[in-house]
Design a protein around this motif. Structure first.
Motif, short mmCIF file in Angstrom:
data_model
loop_
_atom_site.label_atom_id
_atom_site.label_comp_id
_atom_site.label_asym_id
_atom_site.label_seq_id
_atom_site.Cartn_x
_atom_site.Cartn_y
_atom_site.Cartn_z
N VAL A 55 0.87 -1.18 0.00
CA VAL A 55 0.00 0.00 0.00
C VAL A 55 0.91 1.23 0.00
CG1 VAL A 55 -0.24 0.10 2.52
CG2 VAL A 55 -2.04 1.02 1.09
N GLU A 56 0.49 2.25 -0.72
CA GLU A 56 1.28 3.48 -0.81
C GLU A 56 0.67 4.51 0.12
OE1 GLU A 56 4.47 5.66 -1.93
OE2 GLU A 56 4.08 3.68 -2.76
N LEU A 57 1.44 4.94 1.11
CA LEU A 57 0.99 5.98 2.02
C LEU A 57 2.03 7.10 1.97
CD1 LEU A 57 -0.23 3.61 4.85
CD2 LEU A 57 -1.66 5.13 3.50
N ASP A 58 2.67 7.42 3.07
CA ASP A 58 3.73 8.41 3.06
C ASP A 58 4.95 7.86 2.33
OD1 ASP A 58 3.96 6.51 5.15
OD2 ASP A 58 5.42 7.76 6.19
N ARG A 82 -9.08 3.83 10.21
CA ARG A 82 -7.80 4.23 10.83
C ARG A 82 -7.26 3.12 11.72
NH1 ARG A 82 -7.51 9.03 15.14
NH2 ARG A 82 -8.50 7.39 16.35
N TYR A 83 -8.10 2.53 12.57
CA TYR A 83 -7.64 1.49 13.49
C TYR A 83 -7.19 0.24 12.74
CZ TYR A 83 -7.22 -1.44 17.56
OH TYR A 83 -6.71 -2.28 18.53
N ILE A 84 -7.98 -0.19 11.77
CA ILE A 84 -7.65 -1.41 11.04
C ILE A 84 -6.40 -1.21 10.20
CG2 ILE A 84 -8.50 -3.07 9.33
CD1 ILE A 84 -11.36 -2.42 10.50
N LEU A 85 -6.23 -0.03 9.63
CA LEU A 85 -5.00 0.29 8.91
C LEU A 85 -3.82 0.25 9.87
CD1 LEU A 85 -3.72 1.16 6.22
CD2 LEU A 85 -4.24 3.53 6.85
N TRP A 86 -3.98 0.87 11.04
CA TRP A 86 -2.92 0.84 12.06
C TRP A 86 -2.55 -0.60 12.42
CZ3 TRP A 86 -3.62 -1.23 16.96
CH2 TRP A 86 -2.52 -1.10 17.82
N ALA A 87 -3.55 -1.43 12.67
CA ALA A 87 -3.28 -2.83 13.07
C ALA A 87 -2.49 -3.56 11.99
CB ALA A 87 -4.60 -3.55 13.35
N LEU A 90 4.39 3.13 15.65
CA LEU A 90 3.32 3.80 14.93
C LEU A 90 2.07 3.86 15.80
CD1 LEU A 90 2.96 4.99 12.08
CD2 LEU A 90 2.15 2.76 11.35
N THR A 91 1.45 5.01 15.86
CA THR A 91 0.23 5.17 16.65
C THR A 91 -0.98 5.30 15.72
OG1 THR A 91 0.34 7.58 16.68
CG2 THR A 91 1.50 6.39 18.46
N GLU A 92 -2.16 5.13 16.28
CA GLU A 92 -3.39 5.33 15.50
C GLU A 92 -3.43 6.75 14.94
OE1 GLU A 92 -7.42 3.95 16.71
OE2 GLU A 92 -6.30 3.33 18.49
N ARG A 93 -3.13 7.72 15.79
CA ARG A 93 -3.17 9.12 15.34
C ARG A 93 -2.11 9.36 14.26
NH1 ARG A 93 -6.62 12.36 17.65
NH2 ARG A 93 -5.48 14.25 17.12
N GLY A 94 -0.95 8.72 14.41
CA GLY A 94 0.08 8.83 13.38
C GLY A 94 -0.39 8.26 12.05
N VAL A 95 -1.09 7.14 12.10
CA VAL A 95 -1.64 6.55 10.88
C VAL A 95 -2.67 7.48 10.26
CG1 VAL A 95 -3.09 4.66 10.01
CG2 VAL A 95 -1.15 4.16 11.47
#
Length: 106
Positions: free
Chosen positions: A13-16, A54-59, A68-73
């Protein structure tokens, strides 16, 4: 779901930057703890509820970076990115679960 049921598969997946979603036993445990079951997490993802995405992406990302934190994600994607993220997240989750015929045999 037991530890032997999880078939870990990474999905790009492409994010930052290029990252990989991976729903291993730790990710599934986090999802189960937050949503009550993996199925409920999957249903929440399909609804595209922001906190669920956001949570599932973080997990799925913590295997690469446990700091990595949820808020960071939440800073790594925008509302417009959600439709493009949901499909790879669903693919990563479903590819890590046992196949239906394997589950029936157990």
């Amino acid at each position: 779901m037991s530890a032997s049921d999880v078939r870990v598969k990474k999905v790009a997946v492409e994010l930052d930057k290029p990252r990989h979603l991976c729903y291993d036993m730790n990710a599934f445990a986090d999802l189960e703890e937050k949503f009550g079951s993996v199925q409920k997490a999957f249903d929440a993802l399909k609804s595209e509820k922001l906190s669920a995405v956001r949570y599932i992406l973080w997990a799925g990302l913590t295997h690469e970076d446990d700091k990595l934190t949820e808020r960071g994600v939440g800073k790594l994607f925008t509302l417009g990115d959600i439709p493009a993220l949901v499909r790879p997240m669903m693919d990563a989750i479903t590819s890590s679960l046992p196949k239906a015929d394997e589950a029936k045999n157990e």
